[in-house]
Design a protein around this motif. Structure first.
Motif, PDB file in Angstrom:
ATOM      1  N   LEU A 178       9.900  19.580 -29.687  1.00 25.39           N
ATOM      2  CA  LEU A 178       9.374  18.107 -30.229  1.00 25.39           C
ATOM      3  C   LEU A 178       7.831  17.910 -30.049  1.00 25.39           C
ATOM      4  CD1 LEU A 178      10.105  15.412 -31.407  1.00 25.39           C
ATOM      5  CD2 LEU A 178      10.561  14.617 -28.846  1.00 25.39           C
ATOM      6  N   ARG A 179       7.172  18.250 -29.235  1.00 26.03           N
ATOM      7  CA  ARG A 179       5.470  18.310 -28.946  1.00 26.03           C
ATOM      8  C   ARG A 179       5.244  19.229 -29.925  1.00 26.03           C
ATOM      9  NH1 ARG A 179       1.912  20.609 -24.100  1.00 26.03           N
ATOM     10  NH2 ARG A 179      -0.012  19.525 -25.003  1.00 26.03           N
ATOM     11  N   THR A 180       5.660  20.507 -30.213  1.00 20.28           N
ATOM     12  CA  THR A 180       5.154  21.405 -31.196  1.00 20.28           C
ATOM     13  C   THR A 180       5.136  20.788 -32.663  1.00 20.28           C
ATOM     14  OG1 THR A 180       5.595  23.161 -30.036  1.00 20.28           O
ATOM     15  CG2 THR A 180       5.290  23.397 -32.339  1.00 20.28           C
ATOM     16  N   ALA A 181       6.327  20.003 -32.733  1.00 19.45           N
ATOM     17  CA  ALA A 181       6.456  19.173 -34.155  1.00 19.45           C
ATOM     18  C   ALA A 181       5.499  18.020 -34.230  1.00 19.45           C
ATOM     19  CB  ALA A 181       7.867  18.831 -34.326  1.00 19.45           C
ATOM     20  N   VAL A 182       5.161  17.426 -33.205  1.00 21.49           N
ATOM     21  CA  VAL A 182       4.055  16.448 -33.427  1.00 21.49           C
ATOM     22  C   VAL A 182       2.899  17.109 -33.459  1.00 21.49           C
ATOM     23  CG1 VAL A 182       2.930  14.644 -31.932  1.00 21.49           C
ATOM     24  CG2 VAL A 182       5.198  14.754 -31.571  1.00 21.49           C
ATOM     25  N   ASP A 183       2.555  17.865 -32.780  1.00 20.45           N
ATOM     26  CA  ASP A 183       1.208  18.786 -32.962  1.00 20.45           C
ATOM     27  C   ASP A 183       1.066  19.020 -34.541  1.00 20.45           C
ATOM     28  OD1 ASP A 183       0.036  18.496 -30.449  1.00 20.45           O
ATOM     29  OD2 ASP A 183       1.106  20.287 -29.726  1.00 20.45           O
ATOM     30  N   ALA A 214       5.622  16.864 -46.872  1.00 19.64           N
ATOM     31  CA  ALA A 214       5.263  18.399 -46.206  1.00 19.64           C
ATOM     32  C   ALA A 214       6.317  19.030 -45.412  1.00 19.64           C
ATOM     33  CB  ALA A 214       3.922  18.077 -45.360  1.00 19.64           C
ATOM     34  N   ALA A 215       7.249  18.092 -44.712  1.00 18.69           N
ATOM     35  CA  ALA A 215       8.072  18.831 -43.757  1.00 18.69           C
ATOM     36  C   ALA A 215       9.489  17.785 -44.010  1.00 18.69           C
ATOM     37  CB  ALA A 215       7.818  18.734 -42.481  1.00 18.69           C
ATOM     38  N   GLY A 216       9.594  16.979 -44.754  1.00 20.80           N
ATOM     39  CA  GLY A 216      10.763  15.960 -44.910  1.00 20.80           C
ATOM     40  C   GLY A 216      12.114  16.918 -44.989  1.00 20.80           C
ATOM     41  N   GLY A 217      12.205  18.066 -45.565  1.00 20.57           N
ATOM     42  CA  GLY A 217      13.191  18.936 -45.755  1.00 20.57           C
ATOM     43  C   GLY A 217      13.898  19.228 -44.222  1.00 20.57           C
ATOM     44  N   ALA A 218      13.046  19.157 -43.289  1.00 20.58           N
ATOM     45  CA  ALA A 218      13.578  19.245 -41.928  1.00 20.58           C
ATOM     46  C   ALA A 218      14.320  18.116 -41.318  1.00 20.58           C
ATOM     47  CB  ALA A 218      12.701  19.685 -40.903  1.00 20.58           C
ATOM     48  N   GLY A 273      17.050  14.482 -36.465  1.00 25.42           N
ATOM     49  CA  GLY A 273      16.537  15.238 -35.508  1.00 25.42           C
ATOM     50  C   GLY A 273      14.696  15.089 -35.365  1.00 25.42           C
ATOM     51  N   ILE A 274      14.420  16.278 -34.829  1.00 25.87           N
ATOM     52  CA  ILE A 274      12.929  16.444 -34.418  1.00 25.87           C
ATOM     53  C   ILE A 274      12.002  15.855 -35.264  1.00 25.87           C
ATOM     54  CG2 ILE A 274      11.323  18.209 -33.908  1.00 25.87           C
ATOM     55  CD1 ILE A 274      13.151  19.637 -32.189  1.00 25.87           C
ATOM     56  N   PHE A 275      12.092  16.194 -36.708  1.00 31.03           N
ATOM     57  CA  PHE A 275      11.222  15.858 -37.537  1.00 31.03           C
ATOM     58  C   PHE A 275      10.958  14.249 -37.599  1.00 31.03           C
ATOM     59  CE2 PHE A 275      10.493  13.722 -41.892  1.00 31.03           C
ATOM     60  CZ  PHE A 275       9.096  14.196 -41.915  1.00 31.03           C
ATOM     61  N   THR A 276      11.945  13.418 -37.539  1.00 24.18           N
ATOM     62  CA  THR A 276      11.756  11.975 -37.398  1.00 24.18           C
ATOM     63  C   THR A 276      11.345  11.494 -36.232  1.00 24.18           C
ATOM     64  OG1 THR A 276      13.596  11.815 -39.201  1.00 24.18           O
ATOM     65  CG2 THR A 276      12.841   9.664 -37.820  1.00 24.18           C
ATOM     66  N   LEU A 277      11.839  12.008 -35.211  1.00 20.33           N
ATOM     67  CA  LEU A 277      11.284  11.815 -33.789  1.00 20.33           C
ATOM     68  C   LEU A 277       9.762  12.127 -33.844  1.00 20.33           C
ATOM     69  CD1 LEU A 277      14.221  13.079 -31.832  1.00 20.33           C
ATOM     70  CD2 LEU A 277      13.740  10.730 -32.191  1.00 20.33           C
TER      71      LEU A 277
END
Length: 361
Positions: free
Chosen positions: A58-63, A87-91, A95-99
């Protein structure tokens, strides 16, 4: 003004709820914090979490998403978050993307409030400067009936006029009902009592046990069946006079449309991190208002006080104090109400000593 950089941290804090007295509270909770910087020197803060083994991911996704915000105007919140969705909404949306995007959205609103010398509550609508809050996490399933009988009045003595308990773990319906009866007798008829099932019942259980506790005048029954059984929720809502609350487990705004259209719920509960931050919260609040339904919050009361106080259909804020130890100062509680801070933005600042003490990544 442009976004110029960011800092994220992984924190691990004791899983201790100060509303619980005399009971061992083992374990920890993990959080990802965000400090989003601008070239004007303003900084916005955000937080996100779901705990356990995937917190570093999750931290990596925020970064990764923060990198996409560098050079963008932080006041154009919808434009920035829309860029991240493209850019990344397909994820996502689950899950992690929205968080991850929620932490950024929260930080952007914090920057905007500081830049305009307004609270986030004011920017979102500013309906009032305080809202009723309810004690949460202190009357859970692990607690004995004897403990509930003592703990309920203790929360009343602390000034809470609303509190939430849980059902869903007892082996018989009779024992489930006994927990509610005990609490109601202990706190009296004038205190609002909510009950969370956390998706542990099926439809028939919800109707059967829900019918048996109706005499105890619950303020709501929460998440009685699995989160995406909208038809099942509608059956329960139709069968009971007790209001049905749900929504904390869904991601993004579209599931709320389904719940509202199918009359699955009477009270709309929004998790700020799963919905996508303040930007998406206000869209759900607008949908709920169109259906004449109130909105309540899930977790992070220090931020949700802004969202619920801002809207005309905001009902109550969940006072679950998991994250409060992370800040220098948190919103005041006065006469059972949580007060919007009178400082710009969120009115919050991370406690540097707490960050250092709990940082693990």
């Amino acid at each position: 003004m442009k976004v110029s950089g960011w800092t994220t941290r992984v924190l691990e804090t004791p899983d201790v709820n100060p509303l619980i007295v005399g009971v061992d509270q083992p374990g920890t909770r993990e959080f990802v914090t965000l400090e989003l910087d601008t070239d004007d020197g303003l900084q916005g803060i955000g937080i996100t979490f779901f705990g356990a083994a995937l917190t570093p991911a999750l931290r990596t996704a925020v970064d990764n998403l923060c990198e996409l915000t560098v050079g963008e105007d932080p006041l154009q919140v919808e434009a920035v978050t829309d860029k991240l969705w493209l850019a990344a909404g397909g994820a996502g949306p689950e899950g992690i993307f929205t968080l991850a995007i929620s932490a950024i959205d929260i930080a952007l609103w914090d920057i905007k409030g500081k830049a305009l010398d307004q609270t986030v509550c004011s920017l979102l609508g500013g309906h009032r400067d305080r809202v009723v809050t309810y004690a949460s996490g202190a009357l859970g399933r692990p607690m004995t009936i004897e403990y509930l009988a003592e703990a309920g009045p203790r929360l009343v003595e602390q000034g809470f006029r609303q509190m939430k308990t849980q059902m869903g773990a007892e082996p018989t319906a009779r024992r489930e009902v006994a927990r509610i009866r005990t609490l109601r007798e202990a706190i009296g008829p004038d205190i609002d009592l909510m009950c969370d099932i956390n998706q542990l019942w099926d439809v028939n259980q919800a109707i059967t046990i829900g019918s048996r506790v109706e005499e105890y005048q619950l303020f709501w029954l929460e998440d009685v069946v699995v989160r995406d059984d909208y038809q099942g929720l509608a059956r329960v809502a139709d069968a009971l006079t007790t209001p049905i609350a749900a929504g904390e487990y869904v991601y993004g705004i579209r599931p709320f449309r389904h719940m509202l259209e199918q009359r699955s719920i009477d009270i709309v509960m929004v998790d700020l991190l799963r919905v996508g931050g303040f930007t998406q919260f206000r869209k759900v609040a607008g949908m709920a208002e169109a259906f004449n339904l109130p909105v309540v919050s899930h977790l992070i009361p220090e931020m949700q006080v802004h969202s619920i106080a801002a809207i005309p259909n905001g009902l109550t804020v969940e006072y679950m104090p998991w994250t409060l130890r992370l800040y220098e100062e948190t919103p005041a509680i006065e006469d059972g109400q949580i007060v919007v801070p009178d400082k710009p933005g969120l009115g919050l600042a991370f406690d540097r000593d707490a960050l250092e003490r709990y940082q693990v990544g």
